[in-house]
Design a protein around this motif. Structure first.
Motif, short mmCIF file in Angstrom:
data_model
loop_
_atom_site.label_atom_id
_atom_site.label_comp_id
_atom_site.label_asym_id
_atom_site.label_seq_id
_atom_site.Cartn_x
_atom_site.Cartn_y
_atom_site.Cartn_z
N GLU A 1 0.43 13.13 -2.59
CA GLU A 1 -0.25 11.92 -2.09
C GLU A 1 0.49 11.36 -0.88
O GLU A 1 -0.11 10.85 0.07
CB GLU A 1 -0.32 10.86 -3.19
N CYS B 1 3.51 5.73 2.26
CA CYS B 1 3.85 6.61 1.14
C CYS B 1 4.29 5.81 -0.08
O CYS B 1 4.06 6.21 -1.22
CB CYS B 1 4.92 7.61 1.55
N CYS C 1 2.23 15.72 -6.42
CA CYS C 1 0.84 15.29 -6.17
C CYS C 1 0.49 15.35 -4.69
O CYS C 1 -0.68 15.39 -4.32
CB CYS C 1 0.62 13.89 -6.71
N GLU D 1 -0.46 13.20 2.27
CA GLU D 1 -1.76 12.75 2.78
C GLU D 1 -1.63 11.40 3.48
O GLU D 1 -2.29 11.13 4.48
CB GLU D 1 -2.76 12.59 1.62
N VAL E 1 1.52 4.91 -2.49
CA VAL E 1 0.82 5.94 -3.26
C VAL E 1 1.71 6.72 -4.22
O VAL E 1 1.21 7.39 -5.13
CB VAL E 1 0.10 6.94 -2.32
N HIS F 1 -4.55 20.50 -5.74
CA HIS F 1 -4.48 20.30 -4.30
C HIS F 1 -4.72 21.61 -3.54
O HIS F 1 -5.30 21.63 -2.47
CB HIS F 1 -3.11 19.74 -3.95
#
Ligand code: SF4
Ligand code: SF4
Length: 341
Positions: A127, A104, A125, A130, A107, A35
């Motif tokens: 995720e 969230c 991660c 994001e 993911v 990332h």
């Protein structure tokens, strides 16, 4: 079997057989590394920063911009910036921003979203970061270049000139990223910025002395003069810190000492007497600041999913701070309460 430190003994309960068990923030998984990968060959040199604060008045003289580098060899339980301690990017939550949209949840591979927060299980991660539309989940610890960091610093140059301020590099421990710190200092000097480094002093001596010519002011943190307590509370041996301070004070003439006063932990009068005696004999030490403990870091520990280990410790009163300051003033040291210059 290694385990995470879960409580801090009161000083009177200290065992002579202390075993330091640091908070183990595990590194992010592969996805986390990718990332923000600093090892990608095309990226310019830089380092990991978790905050850049403008108009700071507690990090040296005048108005300053403070660049906070991520990663610290210490894990003081009273830390007011616990997100600084791990060198890795971390997830931090702001539950009050959550609108329960569920993005969230879809993911997260660990089932930690939206309410859970377990640093031991989080795969790093990001995720969820994001996916989150409101900033209720954020990553702390951005990889930035020297130019990126100093662009923010430069934007307030006019204030430094009118207030005798400048740039401060703090952390975490800025010396934990020595090359990045050196590049920041060199570039700051070449741009005519006044430089300050806030350090705990736990670093290879040659690294510390190597940057000294690039630093106008050192803020040097001392926790306690009690070797056993120092190791127990911070995870760092005291003697290298004192040795480094003596070596630095012999070659640098502008060092401000900062001592956090945490009731029951660092306010032992005999230890403070020893500190005052030592500091009074150091040529480069110009001032001492006693920083009263406050509880502002406790909420951040919760947002990081960590336990706050000092739930019952209260800030010291003004009379107590004055009495402790007197220990240093009696020896002729310019002593202040609080971090403001
Ligand atoms: S909490 Fe966020 S960063 Fe952690 S595993 Fe779940 S999605 Fe990834
Ligand atoms: S994505 Fe953000 S706003 Fe939506 S449920 Fe998760 S934390 Fe809350």
């Amino acid at each position: 079997m290694p385990k995470t430190r879960r409580s801090v003994d009161a000083p009177q309960a200290l065992s002579p057989n202390l075993t330091y068990l640091p908070y183990l923030t595990h590194p992010p998984g592969l996805a986390g590394f990718l990332h923000q990968a600093p090892f990608v060959a095309s990226m310019p040199p830089g380092g990991r920063v978790f905050n850049i604060q403008r108009f700071a008045v507690h990090d040296g003289p005048g108005l300053r911009t403070t660049v906070f580098l991520k990663g610290c060899p210490a894990s003081c339980p009273w830390c007011h910036n616990p997100e600084s301690q791990s060198p890795y990017p971390e997830l931090i939550r702001s539950p009050e921003r959550c609108v329960e949209c569920g993005s969230c949840v879809e993911v997260c591979p660990e089932g930690l979203c939206p309410d859970g927060m377990d640093p031991e299980r989080c795969a790093g991660c990001f995720e969820c970061v994001e996916a989150c539309p409101t900033g209720a989940r954020r990553m702390v610890g951005e990889w930035v270049t020297v130019d990126d960091a100093l662009a923010d610093v430069e934007s307030d140059r006019v204030f430094y000139e009118t207030s005798a301020g400048g740039v401060t590099f703090s952390g975490g421990e800025p010396l934990s990223q020595p090359r990045f710190l050196q590049s920041l200092l060199q570039e700051s000097r070449s741009r005519g910025l006044s430089t300050c480094v806030d350090t705990c002093g736990f670093a290879p001596r040659r690294t510390l002395l190597g940057i000294a010519p690039l630093v106008d002011l050192f803020l040097y943190d001392l926790k306690t003069m009690d070797e056993e307590r120092h190791l127990a509370y911070t995870g760092m041996a005291l003697s290298p810190i004192l040795g480094n301070l003596a070596a630095l004070a012999a070659v640098h003439d502008n060092i401000w000492i900062r001592i956090p006063i945490v009731p029951g932990f660092t306010d032992d009068e005999a230890a403070l007497e020893r500190a005052a005696e030592m500091l009074a004999g150091m040529r480069g030490v110009r001032r001492v600041s006693l920083l009263p403990y406050h509880r502002q870091g406790s909420a951040k520990f919760a947002r990081l999913g960590r336990e706050y280990l000092l739930p019952d410790v209260m800030p010291p009163g003004a009379d107590r701070m004055e009495a402790l300051a007197e220990i240093f003033r009696r020896r002729g040291l310019d002593t202040h309460i609080g971090g403001e210059a």
